[in-house]
Write a protein that holds these residues in place. Structure first.
Motif, short mmCIF file in Angstrom:
data_model
loop_
_atom_site.label_atom_id
_atom_site.label_comp_id
_atom_site.label_asym_id
_atom_site.label_seq_id
_atom_site.Cartn_x
_atom_site.Cartn_y
_atom_site.Cartn_z
N ILE A 164 17.99 -22.59 3.31
CA ILE A 164 18.59 -21.26 3.49
C ILE A 164 17.81 -20.39 4.49
CG2 ILE A 164 19.63 -21.21 1.19
CD1 ILE A 164 17.31 -19.39 0.29
N HIS A 166 16.84 -20.77 7.51
CA HIS A 166 17.33 -20.67 8.90
C HIS A 166 18.35 -19.52 9.04
CE1 HIS A 166 20.25 -23.15 6.79
NE2 HIS A 166 21.13 -22.82 7.71
N THR A 167 19.16 -19.29 8.02
CA THR A 167 20.18 -18.24 8.11
C THR A 167 19.51 -16.86 8.01
OG1 THR A 167 21.46 -19.76 6.75
CG2 THR A 167 22.51 -17.67 7.34
N GLU A 170 17.91 -15.84 11.30
CA GLU A 170 18.84 -15.24 12.27
C GLU A 170 19.05 -13.76 11.96
OE1 GLU A 170 19.85 -16.71 15.07
OE2 GLU A 170 18.51 -18.28 14.32
N TYR A 253 27.05 -13.97 8.84
CA TYR A 253 25.93 -14.92 9.04
C TYR A 253 25.97 -16.03 7.99
CZ TYR A 253 23.62 -11.70 12.26
OH TYR A 253 23.32 -10.90 13.33
N PHE A 254 26.32 -15.65 6.77
CA PHE A 254 26.25 -16.61 5.65
C PHE A 254 27.53 -17.43 5.53
CE2 PHE A 254 23.40 -13.06 4.90
CZ PHE A 254 22.20 -13.75 4.76
N SER A 256 29.56 -18.27 7.86
CA SER A 256 29.85 -19.13 9.01
C SER A 256 28.86 -20.30 9.08
CB SER A 256 29.80 -18.30 10.30
OG SER A 256 28.48 -17.80 10.46
N ASP A 257 28.06 -20.47 8.05
CA ASP A 257 26.97 -21.45 8.10
C ASP A 257 27.15 -22.48 6.97
OD1 ASP A 257 24.53 -22.75 7.76
OD2 ASP A 257 23.38 -20.98 8.35
N LYS A 259 25.62 -25.25 6.23
CA LYS A 259 24.41 -25.70 5.52
C LYS A 259 24.00 -24.66 4.47
CE LYS A 259 19.68 -27.20 6.38
NZ LYS A 259 18.59 -27.07 7.34
N PHE A 260 24.11 -23.38 4.85
CA PHE A 260 23.79 -22.32 3.89
C PHE A 260 24.76 -22.36 2.71
CE2 PHE A 260 24.33 -18.25 1.90
CZ PHE A 260 23.02 -17.88 1.65
#
Ligand code: 2AM
Ligand code: CA
Ligand code: CA
Length: 271
Positions: A164, A166-167, A170, A253-254, A256-257, A259-260
């Motif tokens: 988490i 990496h998100t 950003e 941000y969250f 669109s991710d 992996k998150f």
């Protein structure tokens, strides 16, 4: 109204109790991990609040961080959700910057929120639909802000966490700056006052946000989980709280991710 007035008195008395109790020694124990601390004062304050509520309202139900209400599985009737000390690490290390947090829900709907910044003796309170107050002063409605020009409350633990981090990295890069206060309840009231524009958490429990969500909503703020989903007041979840503009911006941000999202589902399950 009676419950609201009672709640304000109760949290003020619990604050008096803590300040008095701090003049004596107290024991500090680790919970599940060595950095997750609990003290005698957490337990005693929860017992104090629990007993006072039940003395006055025997039919009400209470969930507390330190063990009360583990049998509560639904939101029928009047439900009190209590964190006797939010920011226990601050309590132990700093003897300040901690809060008592009490949220009241009736049949699952937000009713009233109380957060006492104990050492500054500032009481934040809100009755749903009737505005939020710091002591006797009504808090204004919050303004929309953009992340690039905003301070946000975020604990660095989440930024370095695998899956988490990496998100959050950003988000940190794009924000004007971050602040870390160590009490989720105080993060909520700081957000409600515009001291920070948003507060983000990967994992909180009902007692951390039950009161804060109600107070924030009364200043026009929005609280969901980090994926923009509604929070269930009986479950732990991630939390994204802020003014409506930055809330929408941060949510992207969250959501669109991939992996998150996968890490979030693993930690908190499917909605
Ligand atoms: P506490 O002091 O009641 O434990 C600190 O960043 C904030 O997160 C505080 O509100 C703290 O509440 C809460 N907190 C502490 N440890 C936590 C954990 N392991 N999981 C989730 N929240 C935690
Ligand atoms: Ca807490
Ligand atoms: Ca606590």
């Amino acid at each position: 109204m009676e419950i609201y007035e009672f709640g304000k008195e109760l949290i003020s008395e619990a604050g008096d109790f803590i300040r008095g109790r701090m003049l004596e020694d107290f024991r500090v124990d680790a919970k599940l991990n060595p950095n997750d601390l609990v003290t005698d004062v957490d337990h005693e304050t929860e017992a104090f609040i629990y007993e006072r509520i039940l003395e006055h309202w025997p039919e009400h139900r209470i969930i507390g961080e330190e063990g009360h209400g583990t049998d509560v599985e639904d939101t029928r009737g009047v439900l009190w959700i209590v964190d006797p000390i939010d920011g226990t690490l601050n309590f132990v290390h700093q003897l300040q910057n901690f809060a008592i947090s009490i949220g009241v829900y009736i049949d699952g709907k937000p009713y009233a929120g109380f957060i006492l910044d104990v050492m500054n003796d500032n009481l934040y309170h809100a009755l749903a639909g009737k505005g939020a107050y710091k002591n006797d002063v009504r808090l204004g409605r919050m303004q929309d802000t953009h992340l690039a020009k905003s301070l946000i409350a975020l604990n660095s633990n989440w930024v370095i966490k695998e899956g988490i981090g990496h998100t959050f990295t950003e988000v940190v890069k794009d924000a004007r700056s971050t602040r870390s206060y160590g009490s989720a309840a105080l993060d909520f009231v700081n957000t409600a006052q515009g001291i920070v524009s948003a507060a983000l958490f990967f994992r909180l429990h009902p007692w951390d946000y039950a009161a804060g969500m109600i107070i924030l909503a009364e200043t026009g703020g929005v609280t969901t989980n980090l994926l923009g989903e509604e929070i269930n007041i009986l479950k732990k979840d991630s939390v994204l709280a802020g003014n409506p503009g930055i809330h929408e911006e941060l949510k992207q941000y969250f959501t669109s991710d991939e992996k998150f999202i996968a890490s979030h589902r693993k930690a908190h399950g499917e909605k």
